[in-house]
Design a protein around this motif. Structure first.
Motif, short mmCIF file in Angstrom:
data_model
loop_
_atom_site.label_atom_id
_atom_site.label_comp_id
_atom_site.label_asym_id
_atom_site.label_seq_id
_atom_site.Cartn_x
_atom_site.Cartn_y
_atom_site.Cartn_z
N PRO A 30 -7.06 -106.72 50.14
CA PRO A 30 -7.94 -106.95 49.00
C PRO A 30 -7.23 -106.65 47.67
CG PRO A 30 -9.14 -105.84 50.74
CD PRO A 30 -7.69 -105.87 51.16
N ASP A 31 -7.21 -107.64 46.79
CA ASP A 31 -6.64 -107.54 45.45
C ASP A 31 -5.11 -107.39 45.43
OD1 ASP A 31 -9.13 -107.84 44.18
OD2 ASP A 31 -9.56 -105.71 44.44
N ILE A 32 -4.44 -107.77 46.52
CA ILE A 32 -2.98 -107.78 46.56
C ILE A 32 -2.52 -109.11 47.15
CG2 ILE A 32 -0.88 -106.68 47.45
CD1 ILE A 32 -2.50 -104.06 47.64
N TRP A 33 -1.71 -109.85 46.37
CA TRP A 33 -1.22 -111.16 46.78
C TRP A 33 0.29 -111.10 46.91
CZ3 TRP A 33 -4.95 -109.99 43.39
CH2 TRP A 33 -6.22 -110.57 43.58
N GLN A 34 0.83 -111.88 47.88
CA GLN A 34 2.27 -111.82 48.09
C GLN A 34 2.78 -113.11 48.71
OE1 GLN A 34 4.07 -109.06 51.16
NE2 GLN A 34 4.57 -107.96 49.26
N ALA A 35 4.01 -113.48 48.32
CA ALA A 35 4.70 -114.63 48.92
C ALA A 35 6.19 -114.49 48.64
CB ALA A 35 4.18 -115.94 48.34
N THR A 36 6.99 -115.12 49.48
CA THR A 36 8.44 -115.15 49.32
C THR A 36 8.86 -116.59 49.07
OG1 THR A 36 8.68 -113.24 50.78
CG2 THR A 36 10.64 -114.60 50.42
N PHE A 37 9.58 -116.80 47.97
CA PHE A 37 10.05 -118.15 47.64
C PHE A 37 11.18 -118.06 46.63
CE2 PHE A 37 6.44 -117.09 44.99
CZ PHE A 37 6.79 -117.52 43.71
N ALA A 38 11.81 -119.19 46.36
CA ALA A 38 12.98 -119.24 45.47
C ALA A 38 12.55 -119.32 44.02
CB ALA A 38 13.84 -120.45 45.82
N THR A 93 10.51 -111.87 46.97
CA THR A 93 9.11 -111.67 47.32
C THR A 93 8.39 -111.20 46.07
OG1 THR A 93 9.64 -111.12 49.61
CG2 THR A 93 7.49 -110.38 48.77
N VAL A 94 7.38 -111.96 45.66
CA VAL A 94 6.59 -111.58 44.49
C VAL A 94 5.29 -110.97 45.00
CG1 VAL A 94 5.55 -113.88 44.20
CG2 VAL A 94 5.63 -112.30 42.28
N THR A 95 4.90 -109.84 44.39
CA THR A 95 3.65 -109.18 44.74
C THR A 95 2.85 -108.96 43.47
OG1 THR A 95 4.75 -108.01 46.55
CG2 THR A 95 2.62 -107.15 45.83
N ILE A 96 1.63 -109.46 43.48
CA ILE A 96 0.68 -109.22 42.40
C ILE A 96 -0.34 -108.22 42.94
CG2 ILE A 96 -1.06 -110.22 40.86
CD1 ILE A 96 0.39 -112.92 41.26
N ASN A 97 -0.38 -107.05 42.32
CA ASN A 97 -1.26 -105.99 42.77
C ASN A 97 -2.27 -105.70 41.67
OD1 ASN A 97 -2.42 -103.41 43.32
ND2 ASN A 97 -0.69 -102.90 44.65
N ALA A 98 -3.52 -106.16 41.87
CA ALA A 98 -4.56 -105.97 40.87
C ALA A 98 -5.13 -104.56 40.87
CB ALA A 98 -5.67 -106.99 41.08
N ILE A 99 -4.84 -103.78 41.91
CA ILE A 99 -5.30 -102.40 41.97
C ILE A 99 -4.40 -101.53 41.09
CG2 ILE A 99 -5.71 -100.41 43.47
CD1 ILE A 99 -6.03 -102.58 45.77
N ASP A 100 -3.08 -101.62 41.33
CA ASP A 100 -2.11 -100.86 40.55
C ASP A 100 -1.72 -101.54 39.25
OD1 ASP A 100 -2.07 -99.02 42.62
OD2 ASP A 100 -0.23 -99.83 43.50
N LYS A 101 -2.16 -102.79 39.06
CA LYS A 101 -1.83 -103.61 37.90
C LYS A 101 -0.30 -103.75 37.74
CE LYS A 101 -6.04 -103.41 35.29
NZ LYS A 101 -6.62 -103.39 33.97
N THR A 102 0.30 -104.31 38.78
CA THR A 102 1.74 -104.57 38.77
C THR A 102 2.04 -105.97 39.26
OG1 THR A 102 2.02 -103.67 41.00
CG2 THR A 102 2.37 -102.14 39.15
N ILE A 103 3.12 -106.54 38.75
CA ILE A 103 3.70 -107.77 39.29
C ILE A 103 5.16 -107.43 39.54
CG2 ILE A 103 4.25 -110.19 38.89
CD1 ILE A 103 1.83 -110.32 37.01
N LYS A 104 5.56 -107.44 40.82
CA LYS A 104 6.90 -107.01 41.21
C LYS A 104 7.65 -108.11 41.94
CE LYS A 104 5.68 -102.16 41.81
NZ LYS A 104 5.66 -101.03 42.76
N LEU A 105 8.97 -108.07 41.81
CA LEU A 105 9.85 -108.92 42.59
C LEU A 105 10.73 -108.03 43.44
CD1 LEU A 105 11.28 -111.74 40.29
CD2 LEU A 105 9.62 -111.93 42.12
N ASN A 106 10.89 -108.37 44.70
CA ASN A 106 11.80 -107.67 45.60
C ASN A 106 12.64 -108.69 46.34
OD1 ASN A 106 10.83 -104.99 45.12
ND2 ASN A 106 9.03 -105.52 46.32
#
Length: 106
Positions: A30-38, A93-106
């Protein structure tokens, strides 16, 4: 937000169209989205609905909401305030976390 987010832009594999090549980011918790792409040099935007250009999920939207955004992303400075990818081209891998309010790349 909804349970999926679409990524469209020349920094992503599908380019600037909704013709089936756009990237889908799925809700993994819930409230965390993620995908791996170029990612490559260019700009993009998130969209809440596939094929709908009128959502407001640009860089400014997230920054104004208090998100901490990965340094590989910048505001492109245009009137659309799209995300600009400024990292090294490659698969992330991009992660959008609406709980922690972060957008991260790994």
């Amino acid at each position: 937000m909804q349970n999926q987010i679409w990524v469209v832009g020349d920094a992503t594999p599908g380019g600037w169209n909704f013709s089936g090549g756009e990237t889908q980011i799925v809700e993994i918790n819930p409230d965390i989205w993620q995908a791996t792409f170029a990612f490559s040099a260019g700009v993009f935007r998130f969209f809440e609905s596939q094929g709908v250009w009128d959502t407001n999920n640009n860089y400014k939207h997230y920054a104004d909401a208090g998100y901490v955004i990965d340094s590989k992303f910048q505001n492109d400075g245009s009137g659309d305030a799209n995300f600009k990818f400024v990292g090294t081209s490659g698969t992330y891998t991009v992660t959008i976390n609406a709980i922690d309010k972060t957008i991260k790349l790994n």
